[in-house]
Write an enzyme that holds these catalytic residues in place. Structure first.
Site, PDB file in Angstrom:
ATOM      1  N   ARG A 159       0.841  -1.206   0.000  1.00 58.57           N
ATOM      2  CA  ARG A 159       0.000   0.000   0.000  1.00 58.57           C
ATOM      3  C   ARG A 159       0.869   1.247   0.000  1.00 58.57           C
ATOM      4  O   ARG A 159       0.637   2.188  -0.746  1.00 58.57           O
ATOM      5  CB  ARG A 159      -0.932  -0.005   1.209  1.00 58.57           C
ATOM      6  CG  ARG A 159      -2.276  -0.663   0.955  1.00 58.57           C
ATOM      7  CD  ARG A 159      -2.185  -2.073   0.357  1.00 58.57           C
ATOM      8  NE  ARG A 159      -3.489  -2.689   0.258  1.00 58.57           N
ATOM      9  CZ  ARG A 159      -4.079  -3.352   1.258  1.00 58.57           C
ATOM     10  NH1 ARG A 159      -3.434  -3.532   2.407  1.00 58.57           N
ATOM     11  NH2 ARG A 159      -5.283  -3.859   1.096  1.00 58.57           N
ATOM     12  N   ASP A 188      -0.340  -6.304  -3.694  1.00 51.61           N
ATOM     13  CA  ASP A 188      -1.754  -6.024  -3.392  1.00 51.61           C
ATOM     14  C   ASP A 188      -2.362  -5.287  -4.578  1.00 51.61           C
ATOM     15  O   ASP A 188      -1.700  -5.078  -5.596  1.00 51.61           O
ATOM     16  CB  ASP A 188      -1.880  -5.229  -2.083  1.00 51.61           C
ATOM     17  CG  ASP A 188      -3.165  -5.596  -1.335  1.00 51.61           C
ATOM     18  OD1 ASP A 188      -4.255  -5.456  -1.918  1.00 51.61           O
ATOM     19  OD2 ASP A 188      -3.083  -6.038  -0.168  1.00 51.61           O
ATOM     20  N   HIS A 258      -6.959  -9.441  -3.871  1.00 54.25           N
ATOM     21  CA  HIS A 258      -5.941  -8.392  -3.677  1.00 54.25           C
ATOM     22  C   HIS A 258      -4.882  -8.455  -4.762  1.00 54.25           C
ATOM     23  O   HIS A 258      -3.686  -8.411  -4.479  1.00 54.25           O
ATOM     24  CB  HIS A 258      -5.313  -8.515  -2.286  1.00 54.25           C
ATOM     25  CG  HIS A 258      -6.229  -8.027  -1.183  1.00 54.25           C
ATOM     26  ND1 HIS A 258      -6.523  -6.697  -0.999  1.00 54.25           N
ATOM     27  CD2 HIS A 258      -6.922  -8.710  -0.237  1.00 54.25           C
ATOM     28  CE1 HIS A 258      -7.349  -6.567   0.029  1.00 54.25           C
ATOM     29  NE2 HIS A 258      -7.620  -7.765   0.504  1.00 54.25           N
ATOM     30  N   ASP A 320      -6.875 -13.865   1.711  1.00 54.29           N
ATOM     31  CA  ASP A 320      -7.964 -13.149   2.391  1.00 54.29           C
ATOM     32  C   ASP A 320      -8.792 -12.352   1.393  1.00 54.29           C
ATOM     33  O   ASP A 320      -8.348 -12.036   0.290  1.00 54.29           O
ATOM     34  CB  ASP A 320      -7.397 -12.189   3.456  1.00 54.29           C
ATOM     35  CG  ASP A 320      -6.430 -11.177   2.847  1.00 54.29           C
ATOM     36  OD1 ASP A 320      -5.619 -11.581   1.995  1.00 54.29           O
ATOM     37  OD2 ASP A 320      -6.483  -9.988   3.210  1.00 54.29           O
ATOM     38  N   GLU A 321      -9.997 -12.031   1.815  1.00 51.65           N
ATOM     39  CA  GLU A 321     -10.860 -11.050   1.158  1.00 51.65           C
ATOM     40  C   GLU A 321     -10.892 -11.208  -0.362  1.00 51.65           C
ATOM     41  O   GLU A 321     -10.538 -10.274  -1.095  1.00 51.65           O
ATOM     42  CB  GLU A 321     -10.392  -9.628   1.536  1.00 51.65           C
ATOM     43  CG  GLU A 321     -10.513  -9.367   3.024  1.00 51.65           C
ATOM     44  CD  GLU A 321     -10.039  -7.973   3.430  1.00 51.65           C
ATOM     45  OE1 GLU A 321     -10.637  -7.424   4.366  1.00 51.65           O
ATOM     46  OE2 GLU A 321      -9.080  -7.445   2.835  1.00 51.65           O
ATOM     47  N   TRP A 387      -6.927 -14.117  11.679  1.00 50.18           N
ATOM     48  CA  TRP A 387      -7.241 -12.696  11.948  1.00 50.18           C
ATOM     49  C   TRP A 387      -8.723 -12.489  12.159  1.00 50.18           C
ATOM     50  O   TRP A 387      -9.146 -11.464  12.651  1.00 50.18           O
ATOM     51  CB  TRP A 387      -6.713 -11.816  10.804  1.00 50.18           C
ATOM     52  CG  TRP A 387      -7.481 -11.858   9.510  1.00 50.18           C
ATOM     53  CD1 TRP A 387      -7.504 -12.877   8.616  1.00 50.18           C
ATOM     54  CD2 TRP A 387      -8.314 -10.827   8.961  1.00 50.18           C
ATOM     55  NE1 TRP A 387      -8.294 -12.551   7.545  1.00 50.18           N
ATOM     56  CE2 TRP A 387      -8.800 -11.300   7.723  1.00 50.18           C
ATOM     57  CE3 TRP A 387      -8.693  -9.545   9.395  1.00 50.18           C
ATOM     58  CZ2 TRP A 387      -9.662 -10.545   6.915  1.00 50.18           C
ATOM     59  CZ3 TRP A 387      -9.528  -8.793   8.590  1.00 50.18           C
ATOM     60  CH2 TRP A 387     -10.010  -9.288   7.365  1.00 50.18           C
ATOM     61  N   TYR A 412      -3.601  -5.738  15.540  1.00 47.97           N
ATOM     62  CA  TYR A 412      -3.645  -4.858  14.361  1.00 47.97           C
ATOM     63  C   TYR A 412      -3.122  -3.473  14.727  1.00 47.97           C
ATOM     64  O   TYR A 412      -3.839  -2.638  15.276  1.00 47.97           O
ATOM     65  CB  TYR A 412      -5.066  -4.825  13.774  1.00 47.97           C
ATOM     66  CG  TYR A 412      -5.235  -5.874  12.672  1.00 47.97           C
ATOM     67  CD1 TYR A 412      -4.814  -7.185  12.892  1.00 47.97           C
ATOM     68  CD2 TYR A 412      -5.771  -5.561  11.423  1.00 47.97           C
ATOM     69  CE1 TYR A 412      -4.940  -8.145  11.891  1.00 47.97           C
ATOM     70  CE2 TYR A 412      -5.898  -6.521  10.424  1.00 47.97           C
ATOM     71  CZ  TYR A 412      -5.476  -7.808  10.663  1.00 47.97           C
ATOM     72  OH  TYR A 412      -5.592  -8.757   9.678  1.00 47.97           O
ATOM     73  N   ASP A 414      -2.403  -1.113  12.865  1.00 48.92           N
ATOM     74  CA  ASP A 414      -2.889   0.017  12.063  1.00 48.92           C
ATOM     75  C   ASP A 414      -4.075   0.689  12.763  1.00 48.92           C
ATOM     76  O   ASP A 414      -4.528   1.744  12.334  1.00 48.92           O
ATOM     77  CB  ASP A 414      -3.265  -0.411  10.630  1.00 48.92           C
ATOM     78  CG  ASP A 414      -4.236  -1.580  10.562  1.00 48.92           C
ATOM     79  OD1 ASP A 414      -4.368  -2.331  11.571  1.00 48.92           O
ATOM     80  OD2 ASP A 414      -4.878  -1.764   9.511  1.00 48.92           O
ATOM     81  N   GLU A 465      -2.384   1.362   4.476  1.00 45.71           N
ATOM     82  CA  GLU A 465      -3.224   2.250   3.665  1.00 45.71           C
ATOM     83  C   GLU A 465      -3.033   3.711   4.091  1.00 45.71           C
ATOM     84  O   GLU A 465      -2.881   4.604   3.253  1.00 45.71           O
ATOM     85  CB  GLU A 465      -4.711   1.901   3.837  1.00 45.71           C
ATOM     86  CG  GLU A 465      -5.141   0.610   3.176  1.00 45.71           C
ATOM     87  CD  GLU A 465      -5.131  -0.576   4.130  1.00 45.71           C
ATOM     88  OE1 GLU A 465      -4.317  -0.568   5.092  1.00 45.71           O
ATOM     89  OE2 GLU A 465      -5.928  -1.506   3.922  1.00 45.71           O
TER      90      GLU A 465
END
Ligand code: ACM
Length: 527
Positions: A159, A188, A258, A320-321, A387, A412, A414, A465
């Site tokens: 990112r 990503d 991603h 993930d995601e 996670w 986390y 962030d 990010e």
């Protein structure tokens, strides 16, 4: 050994105890000291030669001493000797008025003894230039070894690209706190950060984006391009530097989600055939890899080069995601699902991950992926990086899979460090104060003894990010990494937050000398 030391009451111990982070398994403190000076020599068993060089490189700049290596045992000496009875990463460190004796089973234990020794010296030892200080080390006897073998830190360099020089400095900071894994999140939607010789467009195109989102709601943008990548030479340098400090660099190559930066470089990897840009916005992205054999082959060719560069036993494939929208809408993906005899898109994702698991297993490596790789069935050799909740961890350990605990609730970094976000740099959200990090127990109460053996350890996450510079990474990581270091290393019976905070107040003097941009302990809104 006891006769060497005056036994102190618990209270006296508290005040006299050197401020070592993470706290060692056991420590006894005397009332004398050993003073390192220009005549202090080293006496080192051959297996510890390289570690002895590290010791010298740590102590020489600030002390100005040469630490000559001699063949005989002598007074005024630092000795490093073998003791095969100690734990794998363990060490014993005994400081008497005459000498310092380190014993370890192997180089890594001796390396950790040296990290402890640095923290027994005045904080000026962390300066890079000569200081006029008396280099006194309190007499003590320390026995130590880690609670977990995976003491991890994750850094998202996709990112926001982080320069190689910072990654090297960061490895030093990790090693000081006895972390031993650096997971580099290299790819990503918003950037591909590792040179792959076979596919040059991954970095020619994929490493650069036109703009960067500054805030999500309302959407605001920086208005200028961002990019960068590590050449294979850079990666070799990072991996070698980390190896000298007993840090394993685990590469993370994201799939099947991603992946927009890779699809922007090679549109044939996507589902729509459209020419995409490298993404500029943050969030979960529908542009994911297609499920063609040619795409699996492409990614395995990428992994071939990755395996050459990273000796790590573990290779992280993300997982993930991954929204299933494009697979649902793609005739090709639907036909593949039928052809492979799969019932749904979750099974298709699981099939995708299994191709990588087979590939890595055949090459003697182990696949690790985020919680979602459970969906549709966990690949046989997979290790789960948890996670998304404890249920996933239980499911994995119950079926004999290893896990690394990386829950949003406690790891986390962030997330915001205090409730009063107006006094903090803009972050993704969430709240994870220092005290909460310190509370974490990666072994869940519902785990049996047998199941808990599958918990390899714990890792903190730094998604970037909204973390745009190395200095902001340091702000988000410290002092929370000091707390997590103790979660990962120290015996749970010894964990005590008040005691930790006392030690932390001293420890930040070291971080000051190292010019670490940590979040101040007393800042307004501190919790
Ligand atoms: C993750 O935070 N998406 C693993």
């Amino acid at each position: 050994m006891l006769s060497l030391f005056i036994l102190l009451t618990a209270d006296m111990q508290m005040n006299r105890l050197p401020s070592i982070i993470p706290a060692p398994q056991s420590i006894e403190v005397g009332d004398g000291f050993f003073e390192i000076d220009g005549r202090t020599t080293l006496h080192v068993a051959p297996e510890f030669d390289r570690v002895a060089s590290m010791l010298r490189s740590y102590l020489a700049p600030a002390t100005g001493f040469t630490f000559e290596k001699i063949e005989s045992v002598a007074l005024n000496q630092i000795g490093i000797a073998l003791d095969a009875n100690l734990a794998d990463e363990g060490y014993r460190l005994v400081v008497s008025e005459n000498r310092i004796d380190i014993s370890a089973k192997s180089a890594v234990g001796a390396f950790y003894a040296i990290q402890t020794l640095r923290q027994l010296l005045p904080p000026q030892v962390f300066e890079s230039e000569r200081q006029e200080v008396s280099w006194k080390v309190p007499t003590c006897a320390i026995e130590d070894s880690p609670r977990f073998s995976w003491r991890g830190s994750h850094l998202d360099v996709a990112r926001h690209f982080m320069p190689k020089e910072f990654v090297l400095r960061y490895i030093d900071l990790l090693a000081l706190h006895k972390f031993n894994v650096l997971q580099l999140h290299l790819t990503d939607d918003q950037g591909w950060r590792i040179e792959i010789k076979k596919y040059p467009k991954l970095t020619e195109i994929g490493a650069f984006r036109k703009d960067t989102m500054l805030t999500y709601s309302p959407k605001t943008y920086e208005g200028k391009p961002h990019g960068g990548f590590y050449t294979q030479e850079d990666i070799r340098e990072i991996v070698a530097y980390a190896k000298d400090r007993f840090v394993t660099v685990v590469p993370e190559i994201e799939m099947p989600g991603h992946s927009q930066a890779a699809i922007a470089a090679y549109p044939e990897l996507g589902n729509t055939g459209k020419q995409l840009d490298v993404a500029v916005d943050w969030g979960v992205n529908e542009n994911v890899f297609n499920v063609e054999d040619s795409t699996i082959q492409f990614l395995q060719n990428v992994l071939d080069e990755v395996l050459e560069l990273f000796p790590s036993p573990f290779i992280h494939i993300g997982g993930d995601e991954c929204p299933k929208t494009q697979w649902q809408q793609s005739e090709r993906a639907q036909a593949r699902m039928k052809e492979l005899g799969l019932a749904n898109e979750n099974e298709l994702q699981s099939w995708f991950i299994k191709q990588m698991d087979d590939f890595l297993t055949k090459r003697g490596r182990r696949l690790v992926g985020w919680s979602e790789i459970l969906e549709g069935g966990l690949a046989p050799g997979a290790t789960l990086m948890v996670w998304l909740g404890d249920e996933g961890a239980m499911e994995a350990v119950s079926s004999g899979h290893d896990v690394v605990m990386a829950q949003t609730t406690h790891t986390y970094f962030d997330y915001y460090q205090s409730e009063d976000t107006s006094k903090e740099p803009h972050a993704i959200g969430g709240l994870l104060p220092l005290s909460k990090v310190y509370e974490y127990n990666p072994i869940l109460p519902q785990m049996s003894r047998e199941q808990s053996k599958h918990v390899l350890g714990v890792q903190f996450q730094v998604w970037t990010e909204y973390i745009r510079t190395p200095s902001q990474v340091e702000y988000m990581v410290f002092p929370r990494a000091c707390a997590l270091a103790e979660v990962a290393w120290s015996p749970i019976e010894k964990r005590n937050y008040d005691d930790f905070m006392q030690r932390l107040h001293k420890h930040i003097e070291r971080l000051d000398v190292l010019r670490v941009n940590y979040r101040p302990l007393q800042s307004p809104g501190a919790s």
